[in-house]
Motif scaffolding. Sequence first.
Motif, PDB file in Angstrom:
ATOM      1  N   GLU A 626      28.116 -15.565  45.896  1.00 42.13           N
ATOM      2  CA  GLU A 626      27.117 -16.051  46.851  1.00 42.13           C
ATOM      3  C   GLU A 626      27.546 -17.347  47.527  1.00 42.13           C
ATOM      4  O   GLU A 626      26.913 -17.783  48.487  1.00 42.13           O
ATOM      5  CB  GLU A 626      25.784 -16.289  46.131  1.00 42.13           C
ATOM      6  N   VAL A 627      28.634 -17.947  47.051  1.00 43.82           N
ATOM      7  CA  VAL A 627      29.142 -19.165  47.670  1.00 43.82           C
ATOM      8  C   VAL A 627      29.840 -18.780  48.973  1.00 43.82           C
ATOM      9  O   VAL A 627      30.754 -17.955  48.970  1.00 43.82           O
ATOM     10  CB  VAL A 627      30.124 -19.892  46.736  1.00 43.82           C
ATOM     11  N   PRO A 628      29.410 -19.335  50.102  1.00 45.89           N
ATOM     12  CA  PRO A 628      29.994 -18.906  51.377  1.00 45.89           C
ATOM     13  C   PRO A 628      31.364 -19.538  51.644  1.00 45.89           C
ATOM     14  O   PRO A 628      31.615 -20.687  51.285  1.00 45.89           O
ATOM     15  CB  PRO A 628      28.971 -19.384  52.405  1.00 45.89           C
ATOM     16  N   PHE A 629      32.233 -18.747  52.282  1.00 48.64           N
ATOM     17  CA  PHE A 629      33.533 -19.246  52.711  1.00 48.64           C
ATOM     18  C   PHE A 629      33.934 -18.507  53.985  1.00 48.64           C
ATOM     19  O   PHE A 629      34.316 -17.335  53.933  1.00 48.64           O
ATOM     20  CB  PHE A 629      34.598 -19.032  51.626  1.00 48.64           C
ATOM     21  N   LYS A 630      33.771 -19.143  55.119  1.00 47.76           N
ATOM     22  CA  LYS A 630      34.230 -18.610  56.401  1.00 47.76           C
ATOM     23  C   LYS A 630      33.764 -17.174  56.630  1.00 47.76           C
ATOM     24  O   LYS A 630      34.521 -16.292  57.028  1.00 47.76           O
ATOM     25  CB  LYS A 630      35.749 -18.704  56.497  1.00 47.76           C
ATOM     26  N   GLY A 631      32.502 -16.937  56.318  1.00 44.29           N
ATOM     27  CA  GLY A 631      31.920 -15.639  56.592  1.00 44.29           C
ATOM     28  C   GLY A 631      32.069 -14.607  55.493  1.00 44.29           C
ATOM     29  O   GLY A 631      31.582 -13.480  55.636  1.00 44.29           O
TER      30      GLY A 631
END
Length: 887
Positions: A626-631
């Motif tokens: 759930e941690v976002p990274f560049k989409g």
Amino acid sequence: MLTATDLGLARAHWVAPRTIVWPREAIPSDVDPAALDWTLHCSQAGGIDPERREPLPWTTIPLRLDPTPPSLAGGHVPHLAEDIVLTVPARDDIEALIRGQVAVTARLPNGRVLDASGVQLAHLLDSLYADASRATLGVSWNHGVPTLRVWAPTAHQVHLLLWESGRSLQDAPERVSMTRAFDGTWAATGDGSWKGARYLYAVTVYAPSYGRVVENRVTDPYSIGLTLNSTHSLVLDLADPDLAPDVWRDTPAPPLAHPVDQVVYELHVRDFSRADKTVPDAVRGTFAAFACDSDGTRHLRRLAEAGLTSVQLLPIFDYSSVEEDPCRQAAPDWEALKAEAPDSHAQQRAVLGTPRPAYNWGYDPWHHQVPEGSLCTEGAINGGGRVREARLMVGSLHALGLLVVLDQVYNHTDGEGQDGTSVLDRIVPGYYHRRDDVGAVARSTCCPNVATEHAMAEKLMVDSVVHWVRHYRVDGFRFDLMGHHTRANMLAVRAALDMLTPERDGVDGRAVTLYGEGWDFGEVAGNARFVQATQGQLGGTQIATFSDRLRDAVRGGGPFDEDPRRQGFATGLAGAPNGSPANGVPALQRERLLGYTDIIQLGLAGNLRDYTFTSALTRRPIRGDEVPFKGVSAGYADAPDEVITYVDAHDNETLFDALTLKLPLDAPMADRVRANALALAVATLGQSPVMWHAGTDFLRSKSLDRNSYSSGDWFNYLDFTLTDNGFGAGLPPAADNADKWVYMKPLLADPALKPGPEDMRLSHAICLDLLRLRASSRLFRLADPGQVRAKVTFPVSGSWAQQDGVVVMVLDDRVGVPVDDRFATLAVVFNANPWPVRQLVPPVVGRPCALHPVQADGADPVVREARCDDGLFSVPGLTTAVFVEAR
């Protein structure tokens, strides 16, 4: 009106003996495909003209459109699932039909040609010649008798051109007929006199790019030996004791308990010793330099003794970009280059203007199973010397206590079609390369892409990997652009290695480690053609991918930013703004810093998709996926050994150069040294295997060059005397850097930004302590994801005690099954602020903690100021401090 030249396109696919697929979008919307007359044309000599009327001097076969075709979506061609399926009548001459030009035409009821195209045959060849995957290709020996075998199923004939020992290559070769087998292979068996002979295959085959049958004289794609500049293959016996140096034969590989224990040093063979004056002139830049007692080998020994486990070598297979004859190599005048200004254009012009270069990274494969000749001493390039010296290097590294990992490139070749370096395509035209919708070779890798989803391309990949393990005893592989391979490719490699045993093969293939670049892009992106070997799709395989997540969070931004000054956790985002508008307003900077903190914490916990912690950004519980990274999701691993953590590599700027671009201009050199160590600490003290780029421990610079693959010895300078880090060597080459020159030029001209020898020595010593810290406790290397979830916590993240620019990791061995008999708890504080912090860690209150003995007695005088007072940690600026609770 269509002409025969339009058949240079290949939009149709012959995927099985009775199935041809035609692109639906090629048919106009007002035309009913069922109303068309579909015809297959086959001519062994070429010359098909779709407009020609009867009688035709080639074979024509009517095709039937299948109104209810089987779904292709779940098969080996999912990208063709929506296309038109044409049925081929049952025939027993298909093998003969495809030894030439093949085309499909679609005619309107009035006889006019609506469309015509060439045909891609790769899947049909896999169907017809499935048994070829079990063939032994190249040179094999049976009781002193050699057999040479090559797969060329569409060839009209194949001859072996042989120059036995003593015969000049200027003389006419002996021409030996080769016999075709049912699996599409051709073989010739000789006798003991062939040992040491030079050879080529003369393959008579239809060449689509020429539109006619040609005789291609080509080296063996399964070569195990080559002559100078790879003009001819060699008949070698790799079991010859003369090719086995004592140190290679007698030195076992050092043990590796688990892949998570790996700390890898990425190194180019030429870089390692080219500038090392303690290595004899004739040996510098070669495999043999690793056998010398030199500044370089002493440096590697120090790293190994501190905890480095492996050396990862940039490509050492035969590549096409470098002149192998040292007498013909040219180099710029170094003294002249030294006289130029540190921000001058002159150096890169001189380096790139040099004819017959001696330097390249080597990502232009030519022959996958032969060591590169330019990395050998002059007397070893011909004959079996390449084999002996590459083995000497492997044995010498094992003797230093280091495993050997090879950087392999199977996703592309240097040439295709009738190119001079096109070995594969000149033997089986159209088979080995992946093609786009119109039949052109795909080049998303910047070179001709290899279709390892095709059976014999996968076989070449698998056989090559096994070859390097069995015959050179290497210990691991890094796969370039691994996402362009199938997951099945990688599992086939793993399975083949697992079959190797010490009793039969001299090695335990199960101990060989595998990892690679799991980037998702190009024509295969999103599993468009197959399930890719990308990040998040290798769960349970023990095959790792490099994580760009932690890398970008530590460095800031990404490698392709227009403005390279965007800051990250260790490059000034915490308390040392550089003033670049790329960083945004302060509120946005703080939000980005907290987001980077989450990504770093997740990376320290093995980047596990199901790892749960409290988010520094949202202050709520969050899972790794759930941690976002560049989409996309930051967390993608099922186990910690499925990720390789790093902060710099041969690609993009070195860590020191990134710090130079991103830190404030007035940041003192002492802070730059500390930021370098902080960035490496974040990578090194996490739960996954780690990679360091060679020289990052002593502030290596490439004068800001972000793609130094052909920038020569000058920009790739590596100094193991720890005297000159390479900064200020001039503006780097324009092709990959000119858009950044506006930022680079003032930095290169500033003498305050070049570290001195004392800075380099301190950096190296601090980094040795990082290795010792990692090696000191199994808590830094938990192989079981369940143990990671139980023992690794970030107790201040998202809490009232959290401070910006600080990450606190607690490794608690009192939870679950103990793994460390020395320490009950480790508490690691990463302080990215340039000032000291006092950080309360409530779970540690009441536990007697002290600075780790490695740091208390270590090289860094600043970290020795760190304290723990009943859970309140005092940590200096730009410092990683590790505290221990003894058992």
